[in-house]
Design a protein around this motif. Structure first.
Motif, mmCIF file in Angstrom:
data_model
loop_
_atom_site.group_PDB
_atom_site.id
_atom_site.type_symbol
_atom_site.label_atom_id
_atom_site.label_comp_id
_atom_site.label_asym_id
_atom_site.label_seq_id
_atom_site.Cartn_x
_atom_site.Cartn_y
_atom_site.Cartn_z
ATOM 1 N N ALA A 1 0.827 -1.204 0.000
ATOM 2 C CA ALA A 1 0.000 0.000 0.000
ATOM 3 C C ALA A 1 0.865 1.259 0.000
ATOM 4 C CB ALA A 1 -0.923 0.003 1.217
ATOM 5 N N ALA A 2 1.924 1.252 0.830
ATOM 6 C CA ALA A 2 2.802 2.418 0.908
ATOM 7 C C ALA A 2 3.519 2.648 -0.416
ATOM 8 C CB ALA A 2 3.817 2.242 2.039
ATOM 9 N N TYR A 3 3.950 1.560 -1.044
ATOM 10 C CA TYR A 3 4.673 1.706 -2.309
ATOM 11 C C TYR A 3 3.748 2.202 -3.415
ATOM 12 C CZ TYR A 3 7.950 0.794 -6.084
ATOM 13 O OH TYR A 3 8.784 0.945 -7.165
ATOM 14 N N ASN A 4 2.534 1.716 -3.443
ATOM 15 C CA ASN A 4 1.577 2.172 -4.458
ATOM 16 C C ASN A 4 1.326 3.677 -4.336
ATOM 17 O OD1 ASN A 4 1.304 -0.373 -5.551
ATOM 18 N ND2 ASN A 4 -0.536 -0.868 -4.390
ATOM 19 N N LEU A 5 1.253 4.161 -3.106
ATOM 20 C CA LEU A 5 1.085 5.603 -2.898
ATOM 21 C C LEU A 5 2.311 6.370 -3.372
ATOM 22 C CD1 LEU A 5 -0.602 5.695 0.640
ATOM 23 C CD2 LEU A 5 -1.656 6.341 -1.535
ATOM 24 N N LEU A 6 3.486 5.807 -3.107
ATOM 25 C CA LEU A 6 4.727 6.460 -3.519
ATOM 26 C C LEU A 6 4.828 6.503 -5.044
ATOM 27 C CD1 LEU A 6 7.124 7.647 -1.920
ATOM 28 C CD2 LEU A 6 8.359 5.537 -2.396
ATOM 29 N N VAL A 7 4.478 5.396 -5.697
ATOM 30 C CA VAL A 7 4.477 5.361 -7.161
ATOM 31 C C VAL A 7 3.537 6.431 -7.710
ATOM 32 C CG1 VAL A 7 3.750 3.990 -9.166
ATOM 33 C CG2 VAL A 7 5.168 2.949 -7.390
ATOM 34 N N HIS A 8 2.390 6.569 -7.089
ATOM 35 C CA HIS A 8 1.424 7.587 -7.513
ATOM 36 C C HIS A 8 2.035 8.982 -7.400
ATOM 37 C CE1 HIS A 8 -1.872 10.508 -6.806
ATOM 38 N NE2 HIS A 8 -2.505 9.820 -7.748
ATOM 39 N N ASP A 9 2.686 9.243 -6.257
ATOM 40 C CA ASP A 9 3.282 10.566 -6.040
ATOM 41 C C ASP A 9 4.362 10.877 -7.075
ATOM 42 O OD1 ASP A 9 1.650 10.995 -3.862
ATOM 43 O OD2 ASP A 9 3.157 10.379 -2.387
ATOM 44 N N TYR A 10 5.174 9.885 -7.409
ATOM 45 C CA TYR A 10 6.298 10.102 -8.315
ATOM 46 C C TYR A 10 5.906 10.037 -9.794
ATOM 47 C CZ TYR A 10 10.071 10.267 -4.868
ATOM 48 O OH TYR A 10 10.916 10.657 -3.847
#
Length: 395
Positions: free
Chosen positions: A209-218
């Motif tokens: 979940a945290a990585y998916n949010l980070l991918v979205h941000d970047y």
């Protein structure tokens, strides 16, 4: 009858060499169909949708690089320029389709008049000849005809690269070397996959979940500050550790900081502080988060020299390493412009030249002796070249 070329491949991922073949073909055919194959007998490295997304990203990058070719330091042949002009005038001259049956059947179904094959090196010749003979036999069964066109990769520096080589470099963590062979948008999409395991080691309980949010941000309106930038910093960190030039004291905190330091990137003065807030929502260890926050703040342009720990100096210099990269600086400069597309050329020129002046006025760009030795001279030369570009540009 319109000449339609069918260029088939797996494109896992699409490379600059593939784009070179497409550009050459667009000079000879009224339309090019890129056929993205699905082989049921093989496990696909990337699903069809993702490969098509990469091809579209690569084509968008190609058009942008040509527009800012002087800034990017890119040279284009006459055939590439002609092809790009066609793509700008009529996007319908190129189509991307997926298929899971025989190449000849999809080509015939699509109205193609020719099968196009790319040839990279002498060793490709035998396999291409075998494919051509096999396709000819299949066409005889169908009482149909398609001409066979073999197009050599037009650029020498792309002669020995392949999709599998790009994947191999990325698997080794050599993300920077892989940048030379794929377009920026493709590289950023590749990094979403290749950085996932490294991120998962940071917070295994909430990693996905945290990585998916980070991918979205970047990936939101980002062209330089993508996961490619994160991968670039991780790559140079590992390289310099491996050859004994630097030693990071708190590797866990450094990894957290590299991943999150640009999670917020709006161009505002408080972006680093906002990135720290995002990081704290995901970092379960309060003490570790405090150390990570110090590292993230060290990447802020207003951070004062002399008040940094050794690790803060390292992340500061890793963040600016691209400035001294003679191969990738032009691409960096062009994609920074692309990130600020909301500003017209005059406004961007004014802001960018001011920032370049500020950087060049610093006594040193880098905090550590290692980075000064490796990057300082080249970075100043690259910054000066870009400054001259903007100063001489009439807008």
């Amino acid at each position: 009858m319109e000449k339609i070329g069918f260029y088939a491949g797996s494109f896992s991922p699409v490379t600059r060499g593939h784009l070179g073949i497409v550009c050459e073909a667009l000079n000879d055919y009224g339309k090019i169909i890129i056929g993205v194959g699905i082989n049921a007998g093989k496990q696909q490295v990337y699903p069809l949708e993702e490969r098509c997304k990469m091809i579209n990203a690569a084509l968008d990058d190609l058009l942008f690089e040509y527009e800012y070719r002087e800034l990017a330091g890119m040279r284009f042949s006459r055939s590439e320029a002609n092809a790009i002009s066609r793509l700008k005038e009529n996007s319908g001259c190129l189509e991307i389709i997926g298929y899971s049956d025989l190449t000849v059947d999809c080509a015939l179904r699509s109205g193609a008049t020719a099968l196009i094959r790319g040839e990279r090196i002498v060793g490709d010749h035998d396999s291409e000849m075998q494919a051509a003979i096999l396709n000819k036999q299949l066409l005889e069964v169908r009482k149909s005809r398609l001409s066979m066109a073999t197009i050599p990769v037009p650029r020498e520096d792309m002669t020995y690269i392949s999709s599998s080589n790009v994947r191999a470099l990325c698997s080794l963590g050599e993300y920077i070397a892989a940048q030379r062979y794929v377009m920026p948008g493709v590289h950023a999409l590749l990094m979403e996959d290749f950085l996932k395991k490294r991120f998962a080691a940071l917070c295994p309980e909430n990693a996905e979940a945290a990585y998916n949010l980070l991918v979205h941000d970047y990936s939101q309106n980002r062209w330089y500050h993508t996961l490619t930038h994160v991968a670039y910093m991780l790559n140079y960190w590992q390289v310099l550790e491996n050859i004994g030039r630097i030693h990071v004291q708190n590797a866990s905190a450094m990894t957290w900081a590299v991943f999150y330091h640009d999670s917020v990137n709006t161009g505002a003065a408080d972006d680093e502080a906002a990135s720290c807030a995002v990081m704290r929502r995901n970092c379960p260890d309060g003490h570790l988060a405090a150390v990570v926050e110090e590292l993230i703040m060290a990447t802020a342009c207003h951070q004062q020299s002399g008040k940094m720990s050794a690790d803060m100096q390292i992340i500061h210099d890793l963040d600016l390493a691209i400035l001294g990269d003679n191969i990738n600086y032009g691409c960096y400069a062009a994609n920074i412009r692309r990130e600020y597309a909301r500003f017209d050329e005059q406004a961007y020129k004014s802001g960018r030249t001011e920032m370049l002046h500020r950087l060049l006025e610093r006594p040193f760009l880098y905090e550590t002796e290692v980075f000064r030795e490796m990057f300082e001279q080249d970075a100043r030369r690259n910054l000066h070249r870009e400054l001259v570009y903007w100063q001489s540009k009439n807008v």
